[in-house]
Design a protein around this motif. Sequence first.
Motif, PDB file in Angstrom:
ATOM      1  N   LEU A   1      18.934  46.655  41.314  1.00 23.30           N
ATOM      2  CA  LEU A   1      18.133  47.333  40.303  1.00 23.30           C
ATOM      3  C   LEU A   1      18.418  48.828  40.353  1.00 23.30           C
ATOM      4  O   LEU A   1      18.760  49.370  41.408  1.00 23.30           O
ATOM      5  CB  LEU A   1      16.634  47.102  40.549  1.00 23.30           C
ATOM      6  CG  LEU A   1      16.124  45.655  40.501  1.00 23.30           C
ATOM      7  CD1 LEU A   1      14.674  45.607  40.968  1.00 23.30           C
ATOM      8  CD2 LEU A   1      16.255  45.078  39.106  1.00 23.30           C
TER       9      LEU A   1
ATOM     10  N   HIS B   1      16.770  52.654  38.604  1.00 24.53           N
ATOM     11  CA  HIS B   1      15.888  53.393  37.712  1.00 24.53           C
ATOM     12  C   HIS B   1      16.786  54.397  36.994  1.00 24.53           C
ATOM     13  O   HIS B   1      17.483  55.187  37.639  1.00 24.53           O
ATOM     14  CB  HIS B   1      14.791  54.109  38.495  1.00 24.53           C
ATOM     15  CG  HIS B   1      13.750  53.178  39.025  1.00 24.53           C
ATOM     16  ND1 HIS B   1      12.623  52.848  38.317  1.00 24.53           N
ATOM     17  CD2 HIS B   1      13.685  52.483  40.185  1.00 24.53           C
ATOM     18  CE1 HIS B   1      11.893  52.001  39.031  1.00 24.53           C
ATOM     19  NE2 HIS B   1      12.518  51.755  40.169  1.00 24.53           N
TER      20      HIS B   1
ATOM     21  N   ARG C   1      17.865  56.879  33.267  1.00 19.88           N
ATOM     22  CA  ARG C   1      17.563  57.579  32.015  1.00 19.88           C
ATOM     23  C   ARG C   1      18.864  57.709  31.231  1.00 19.88           C
ATOM     24  O   ARG C   1      19.956  57.645  31.802  1.00 19.88           O
ATOM     25  CB  ARG C   1      16.992  58.967  32.304  1.00 19.88           C
ATOM     26  CG  ARG C   1      15.633  58.981  32.984  1.00 19.88           C
ATOM     27  CD  ARG C   1      15.255  60.396  33.421  1.00 19.88           C
ATOM     28  NE  ARG C   1      16.105  60.849  34.519  1.00 19.88           N
ATOM     29  CZ  ARG C   1      16.311  62.122  34.846  1.00 19.88           C
ATOM     30  NH1 ARG C   1      15.758  63.091  34.114  1.00 19.88           N
ATOM     31  NH2 ARG C   1      17.066  62.438  35.862  1.00 19.88           N
TER      32      ARG C   1
ATOM     33  N   SER D   1      13.703  55.960  23.484  1.00 23.95           N
ATOM     34  CA  SER D   1      13.383  56.397  24.847  1.00 23.95           C
ATOM     35  C   SER D   1      13.447  57.911  24.986  1.00 23.95           C
ATOM     36  O   SER D   1      12.933  58.469  25.962  1.00 23.95           O
ATOM     37  CB  SER D   1      14.338  55.749  25.856  1.00 23.95           C
ATOM     38  OG  SER D   1      15.668  56.207  25.660  1.00 23.95           O
TER      39      SER D   1
ATOM     40  N   ASN E   1      13.789  57.929  29.570  1.00 24.45           N
ATOM     41  CA  ASN E   1      13.511  56.970  30.649  1.00 24.45           C
ATOM     42  C   ASN E   1      13.696  55.527  30.181  1.00 24.45           C
ATOM     43  O   ASN E   1      13.096  55.089  29.203  1.00 24.45           O
ATOM     44  CB  ASN E   1      12.084  57.187  31.155  1.00 24.45           C
ATOM     45  CG  ASN E   1      11.769  56.296  32.336  1.00 24.45           C
ATOM     46  OD1 ASN E   1      12.651  55.948  33.116  1.00 24.45           O
ATOM     47  ND2 ASN E   1      10.501  55.948  32.471  1.00 24.45           N
TER      48      ASN E   1
ATOM     49  N   GLY F   1      13.322  53.083  32.610  1.00 23.92           N
ATOM     50  CA  GLY F   1      12.584  52.314  33.601  1.00 23.92           C
ATOM     51  C   GLY F   1      13.515  51.605  34.564  1.00 23.92           C
ATOM     52  O   GLY F   1      14.638  52.033  34.822  1.00 23.92           O
ATOM     53  N   GLN F   2      13.038  50.502  35.082  1.00 23.37           N
ATOM     54  CA  GLN F   2      13.806  49.712  36.056  1.00 23.37           C
ATOM     55  C   GLN F   2      14.714  48.746  35.305  1.00 23.37           C
ATOM     56  O   GLN F   2      14.257  47.969  34.480  1.00 23.37           O
ATOM     57  CB  GLN F   2      12.838  48.955  36.956  1.00 23.37           C
ATOM     58  CG  GLN F   2      13.506  48.201  38.093  1.00 23.37           C
ATOM     59  CD  GLN F   2      12.478  47.648  39.056  1.00 23.37           C
ATOM     60  OE1 GLN F   2      11.964  48.351  39.915  1.00 23.37           O
ATOM     61  NE2 GLN F   2      12.166  46.383  38.911  1.00 23.37           N
TER      62      GLN F   2
ATOM     63  N   ASP G   1      18.539  57.473  38.762  1.00 19.01           N
ATOM     64  CA  ASP G   1      17.596  58.167  39.633  1.00 19.01           C
ATOM     65  C   ASP G   1      17.347  57.454  40.952  1.00 19.01           C
ATOM     66  O   ASP G   1      17.025  58.089  41.953  1.00 19.01           O
ATOM     67  CB  ASP G   1      16.260  58.347  38.905  1.00 19.01           C
ATOM     68  CG  ASP G   1      16.413  59.209  37.670  1.00 19.01           C
ATOM     69  OD1 ASP G   1      17.194  60.176  37.708  1.00 19.01           O
ATOM     70  OD2 ASP G   1      15.762  58.912  36.650  1.00 19.01           O
ATOM     71  N   GLN G   2      17.485  56.140  40.956  1.00 18.07           N
ATOM     72  CA  GLN G   2      17.228  55.380  42.183  1.00 18.07           C
ATOM     73  C   GLN G   2      17.999  54.071  42.122  1.00 18.07           C
ATOM     74  O   GLN G   2      18.113  53.455  41.057  1.00 18.07           O
ATOM     75  CB  GLN G   2      15.727  55.089  42.343  1.00 18.07           C
ATOM     76  CG  GLN G   2      15.370  54.361  43.637  1.00 18.07           C
ATOM     77  CD  GLN G   2      13.889  54.027  43.716  1.00 18.07           C
ATOM     78  OE1 GLN G   2      13.147  54.222  42.759  1.00 18.07           O
ATOM     79  NE2 GLN G   2      13.455  53.514  44.851  1.00 18.07           N
ATOM     80  N   ARG G   3      18.496  53.640  43.260  1.00 19.65           N
ATOM     81  CA  ARG G   3      19.177  52.351  43.364  1.00 19.65           C
ATOM     82  C   ARG G   3      18.411  51.470  44.342  1.00 19.65           C
ATOM     83  O   ARG G   3      18.026  51.921  45.423  1.00 19.65           O
ATOM     84  CB  ARG G   3      20.618  52.521  43.850  1.00 19.65           C
ATOM     85  CG  ARG G   3      21.422  53.556  43.088  1.00 19.65           C
ATOM     86  CD  ARG G   3      22.880  53.553  43.517  1.00 19.65           C
ATOM     87  NE  ARG G   3      23.534  52.349  43.048  1.00 19.65           N
ATOM     88  CZ  ARG G   3      24.070  52.215  41.823  1.00 19.65           C
ATOM     89  NH1 ARG G   3      24.011  53.223  40.973  1.00 19.65           N
ATOM     90  NH2 ARG G   3      24.638  51.094  41.468  1.00 19.65           N
TER      91      ARG G   3
END
Length: 239
Positions: free
Chosen positions: A85, A87, A89, A134, A140, A142-143, A182-184
């Motif tokens: 997954l 996160h 943008r 968005s 964004n 999201g996930q 932004d995040q893995r």
Amino acid sequence: MILSVNGIAVAVEADHPAELAAARELLRQRAVAVGLLDPSVEDDAAVESAVEALLEKEVATPAPTDAECRRYYEQNSAEFESGDLVHARHILFQVTPHVNVPQILARAEQALNTLLAEPDRFAAMAAELSNCPSGQQGGNLGQVGRGDMVPEFEKALFKFGALGILRELARTRYGFHIVAVDQRIPGRKLPFEVVQERIAERLRSRVEERALRQYVSILAGQAEVEGIHLEASPSPLVQ
């Protein structure tokens, strides 16, 4: 096609396999023979109910053991991993018919260069420039999991090690995207206890399918089937 089972003509519906029609008639006749169905009954629902009762009575489908389930789990571990997954943008510079593509590309590249130098402006520029709804949420998304987006966009999102604002535009059928990861969240193997029932159901379905196929073959071996070839077994299991 003229199809009959033990002298009884069998209608074959359009776009339905003749083998399926013959198998259903074999099962119907067996249900009649063991007293589960009156031979005069033609109602489809009643026939289906009698056939279900017949299979429950005469087709043994043992439940898979814990050892069999665990062996399947170990041999097919990739099936039981939660997906990666991210996160993310994005800012979309949409390409539509009759637009000046080089001009759109130039605007996208200019915006990307600005954001690489000033990443804190991402939300404001998304609201100003993005052709995706968005944009009003700072771009964004999201996930996002694998398979959630079009392949070209997914390739950019899940590029190994990619984090932050990607230094290259992602190009998709919709246009050019500035992408920020932004995040893995790496995928992980689900515990056996979580998927044990799912595995058991899958193995149970396989056993039922094999048992039903064998059962129909035995019935075919004891019947006169004309107009179609059904695999027949001379096994005396069915008396």
